[in-house]
Scaffold this motif. Structure first.
Motif, PDB file in Angstrom:
ATOM      1  N   ARG A 199       0.819  -1.230   0.000  1.00 34.88           N
ATOM      2  CA  ARG A 199       0.000   0.000   0.000  1.00 34.88           C
ATOM      3  C   ARG A 199       0.846   1.270   0.000  1.00 34.88           C
ATOM      4  O   ARG A 199       0.621   2.175  -0.796  1.00 34.88           O
ATOM      5  N   ILE A 200       1.827   1.354   0.869  1.00 35.13           N
ATOM      6  CA  ILE A 200       2.657   2.567   0.941  1.00 35.13           C
ATOM      7  C   ILE A 200       3.423   2.759  -0.371  1.00 35.13           C
ATOM      8  O   ILE A 200       3.606   3.878  -0.840  1.00 35.13           O
ATOM      9  N   ALA A 201       3.863   1.658  -0.978  1.00 39.41           N
ATOM     10  CA  ALA A 201       4.577   1.745  -2.255  1.00 39.41           C
ATOM     11  C   ALA A 201       3.636   2.210  -3.369  1.00 39.41           C
ATOM     12  O   ALA A 201       4.041   2.989  -4.240  1.00 39.41           O
ATOM     13  N   ARG A 202       2.381   1.752  -3.356  1.00 38.13           N
ATOM     14  CA  ARG A 202       1.415   2.179  -4.390  1.00 38.13           C
ATOM     15  C   ARG A 202       1.247   3.689  -4.372  1.00 38.13           C
ATOM     16  O   ARG A 202       1.214   4.333  -5.418  1.00 38.13           O
ATOM     17  N   ARG A 203       1.149   4.247  -3.195  1.00 41.56           N
ATOM     18  CA  ARG A 203       0.981   5.705  -3.080  1.00 41.56           C
ATOM     19  C   ARG A 203       2.222   6.443  -3.567  1.00 41.56           C
ATOM     20  O   ARG A 203       2.119   7.450  -4.264  1.00 41.56           O
ATOM     21  N   ALA A 204       3.391   5.927  -3.213  1.00 41.19           N
ATOM     22  CA  ALA A 204       4.647   6.553  -3.659  1.00 41.19           C
ATOM     23  C   ALA A 204       4.820   6.421  -5.172  1.00 41.19           C
ATOM     24  O   ALA A 204       5.252   7.373  -5.841  1.00 41.19           O
ATOM     25  N   ILE A 205       4.450   5.281  -5.724  1.00 37.55           N
ATOM     26  CA  ILE A 205       4.563   5.071  -7.176  1.00 37.55           C
ATOM     27  C   ILE A 205       3.592   5.982  -7.911  1.00 37.55           C
ATOM     28  O   ILE A 205       3.948   6.585  -8.930  1.00 37.55           O
ATOM     29  N   LYS A 206       2.380   6.105  -7.397  1.00 36.01           N
ATOM     30  CA  LYS A 206       1.408   7.019  -8.014  1.00 36.01           C
ATOM     31  C   LYS A 206       1.973   8.438  -8.040  1.00 36.01           C
ATOM     32  O   LYS A 206       1.937   9.113  -9.071  1.00 36.01           O
ATOM     33  N   ALA A 207       2.529   8.892  -6.924  1.00 34.55           N
ATOM     34  CA  ALA A 207       3.115  10.240  -6.860  1.00 34.55           C
ATOM     35  C   ALA A 207       4.265  10.380  -7.851  1.00 34.55           C
ATOM     36  O   ALA A 207       4.398  11.409  -8.526  1.00 34.55           O
ATOM     37  N   LYS A 208       5.098   9.346  -7.962  1.00 31.91           N
ATOM     38  CA  LYS A 208       6.237   9.384  -8.884  1.00 31.91           C
ATOM     39  C   LYS A 208       5.744   9.451 -10.331  1.00 31.91           C
ATOM     40  O   LYS A 208       6.279  10.197 -11.146  1.00 31.91           O
ATOM     41  N   LEU A 209       4.719   8.676 -10.671  1.00 32.33           N
ATOM     42  CA  LEU A 209       4.183   8.700 -12.038  1.00 32.33           C
ATOM     43  C   LEU A 209       3.605  10.071 -12.373  1.00 32.33           C
ATOM     44  O   LEU A 209       3.812  10.582 -13.479  1.00 32.33           O
ATOM     45  N   ILE A 210       2.903  10.675 -11.441  1.00 32.93           N
ATOM     46  CA  ILE A 210       2.361  12.020 -11.662  1.00 32.93           C
ATOM     47  C   ILE A 210       3.504  13.013 -11.856  1.00 32.93           C
ATOM     48  O   ILE A 210       3.443  13.873 -12.743  1.00 32.93           O
ATOM     49  N   GLU A 211       4.548  12.885 -11.054  1.00 35.51           N
ATOM     50  CA  GLU A 211       5.720  13.758 -11.205  1.00 35.51           C
ATOM     51  C   GLU A 211       6.359  13.580 -12.588  1.00 35.51           C
ATOM     52  O   GLU A 211       6.700  14.555 -13.262  1.00 35.51           O
ATOM     53  N   MET A 212       6.511  12.344 -13.026  1.00 33.86           N
ATOM     54  CA  MET A 212       7.113  12.055 -14.323  1.00 33.86           C
ATOM     55  C   MET A 212       6.252  12.613 -15.461  1.00 33.86           C
ATOM     56  O   MET A 212       6.770  13.177 -16.427  1.00 33.86           O
ATOM     57  N   LEU A 213       4.935  12.469 -15.344  1.00 32.60           N
ATOM     58  CA  LEU A 213       4.048  13.008 -16.372  1.00 32.60           C
ATOM     59  C   LEU A 213       4.086  14.529 -16.376  1.00 32.60           C
ATOM     60  O   LEU A 213       3.979  15.156 -17.431  1.00 32.60           O
ATOM     61  N   GLY A 214       4.237  15.138 -15.216  1.00 33.29           N
ATOM     62  CA  GLY A 214       4.380  16.589 -15.140  1.00 33.29           C
ATOM     63  C   GLY A 214       5.630  17.061 -15.869  1.00 33.29           C
ATOM     64  O   GLY A 214       5.611  18.084 -16.559  1.00 33.29           O
ATOM     65  N   ARG A 215       6.718  16.306 -15.740  1.00 33.29           N
ATOM     66  CA  ARG A 215       7.940  16.653 -16.474  1.00 33.29           C
ATOM     67  C   ARG A 215       7.734  16.490 -17.981  1.00 33.29           C
ATOM     68  O   ARG A 215       8.186  17.320 -18.767  1.00 33.29           O
ATOM     69  N   LYS A 216       7.027  15.433 -18.377  1.00 27.75           N
ATOM     70  CA  LYS A 216       6.741  15.221 -19.802  1.00 27.75           C
ATOM     71  C   LYS A 216       5.893  16.379 -20.338  1.00 27.75           C
ATOM     72  O   LYS A 216       6.115  16.878 -21.436  1.00 27.75           O
ATOM     73  N   ARG A 217       4.948  16.826 -19.529  1.00 32.32           N
ATOM     74  CA  ARG A 217       4.101  17.973 -19.892  1.00 32.32           C
ATOM     75  C   ARG A 217       4.962  19.215 -20.101  1.00 32.32           C
ATOM     76  O   ARG A 217       4.796  19.949 -21.071  1.00 32.32           O
ATOM     77  N   SER A 218       5.904  19.442 -19.192  1.00 29.54           N
ATOM     78  CA  SER A 218       6.803  20.590 -19.306  1.00 29.54           C
ATOM     79  C   SER A 218       7.666  20.509 -20.567  1.00 29.54           C
ATOM     80  O   SER A 218       7.935  21.526 -21.210  1.00 29.54           O
ATOM     81  N   GLU A 219       8.082  19.292 -20.919  1.00 27.24           N
ATOM     82  CA  GLU A 219       8.852  19.104 -22.151  1.00 27.24           C
ATOM     83  C   GLU A 219       8.039  19.518 -23.374  1.00 27.24           C
ATOM     84  O   GLU A 219       8.568  20.153 -24.290  1.00 27.24           O
ATOM     85  N   HIS A 220       6.762  19.169 -23.394  1.00 27.07           N
ATOM     86  CA  HIS A 220       5.904  19.557 -24.520  1.00 27.07           C
ATOM     87  C   HIS A 220       5.734  21.071 -24.583  1.00 27.07           C
ATOM     88  O   HIS A 220       5.708  21.650 -25.668  1.00 27.07           O
ATOM     89  N   ILE A 221       5.645  21.702 -23.428  1.00 26.84           N
ATOM     90  CA  ILE A 221       5.534  23.162 -23.395  1.00 26.84           C
ATOM     91  C   ILE A 221       6.796  23.788 -23.989  1.00 26.84           C
ATOM     92  O   ILE A 221       6.722  24.699 -24.808  1.00 26.84           O
ATOM     93  N   GLU A 222       7.963  23.285 -23.587  1.00 29.18           N
ATOM     94  CA  GLU A 222       9.227  23.812 -24.119  1.00 29.18           C
ATOM     95  C   GLU A 222       9.343  23.598 -25.621  1.00 29.18           C
ATOM     96  O   GLU A 222       9.773  24.492 -26.354  1.00 29.18           O
ATOM     97  N   GLU A 223       8.971  22.412 -26.090  1.00 30.72           N
ATOM     98  CA  GLU A 223       9.028  22.141 -27.529  1.00 30.72           C
ATOM     99  C   GLU A 223       8.104  23.085 -28.289  1.00 30.72           C
ATOM    100  O   GLU A 223       8.466  23.587 -29.357  1.00 30.72           O
ATOM    101  N   ALA A 224       6.924  23.330 -27.734  1.00 27.02           N
ATOM    102  CA  ALA A 224       5.991  24.249 -28.387  1.00 27.02           C
ATOM    103  C   ALA A 224       6.553  25.678 -28.413  1.00 27.02           C
ATOM    104  O   ALA A 224       6.397  26.391 -29.404  1.00 27.02           O
ATOM    105  N   ARG A 225       7.218  26.085 -27.338  1.00 25.47           N
ATOM    106  CA  ARG A 225       7.825  27.421 -27.298  1.00 25.47           C
ATOM    107  C   ARG A 225       8.906  27.567 -28.369  1.00 25.47           C
ATOM    108  O   ARG A 225       9.019  28.596 -28.998  1.00 25.47           O
ATOM    109  N   HIS A 226       9.681  26.516 -28.558  1.00 26.68           N
ATOM    110  CA  HIS A 226      10.714  26.564 -29.590  1.00 26.68           C
ATOM    111  C   HIS A 226      10.098  26.665 -30.982  1.00 26.68           C
ATOM    112  O   HIS A 226      10.634  27.349 -31.857  1.00 26.68           O
ATOM    113  N   LEU A 227       8.955  26.005 -31.167  1.00 23.84           N
ATOM    114  CA  LEU A 227       8.282  26.079 -32.460  1.00 23.84           C
ATOM    115  C   LEU A 227       7.711  27.476 -32.703  1.00 23.84           C
ATOM    116  O   LEU A 227       7.722  27.964 -33.820  1.00 23.84           O
ATOM    117  N   VAL A 228       7.219  28.100 -31.643  1.00 29.30           N
ATOM    118  CA  VAL A 228       6.685  29.455 -31.776  1.00 29.30           C
ATOM    119  C   VAL A 228       7.797  30.424 -32.147  1.00 29.30           C
ATOM    120  O   VAL A 228       7.623  31.313 -32.967  1.00 29.30           O
TER     121      VAL A 228
END
Length: 111
Positions: free
Chosen positions: A80-109
């Protein structure tokens, strides 16, 4: 490629990045609302659908790829404790992926 074609191409690329950005926002929200205890397989599956790859996951999670696929299929769950930590880590990783898309879009602009 002439200027008009180049402009159309860049517009298409910007639109793709915008859609990816929006999709990641939706998926992060869905994962955040999932209960780590009840919906763990769905959390992992959604993260994989968002493009988190094998190498990315294995670099951040202390487990094997076969373990990740068993989590996604619902065959096994970590503690259970690992599930919560893994969920938080996945959300963090997706947030970084989101930021990467923002940066790529800025470069295109800027192009």
């Amino acid at each position: 490629m002439d200027r008009q074609q180049q402009a159309a191409f860049l517009d298409s690329e910007r639109e793709i990045h915008d859609l990816r950005f929006r999709l990641l926002d939706v998926r992060i929200g869905q994962i955040d609302r999932f209960d780590a205890d009840e919906d763990f397989a769905a959390i992992v599956t959604k993260a994989l659908e968002c493009g988190l790859g094998k190498e990315e996951l294995l670099a951040e999670l202390p487990c094997s790829w076969s373990t990740v696929t068993r989590w996604a299929s619902g065959q096994v769950k970590p503690a259970r404790i690992a599930r919560r930590a893994i969920k938080a880590k996945l959300i963090e990783m997706l947030g970084r992926k989101r930021s990467e898309h923002i940066e790529e879009a800025r470069h295109l602009v800027a192009a």
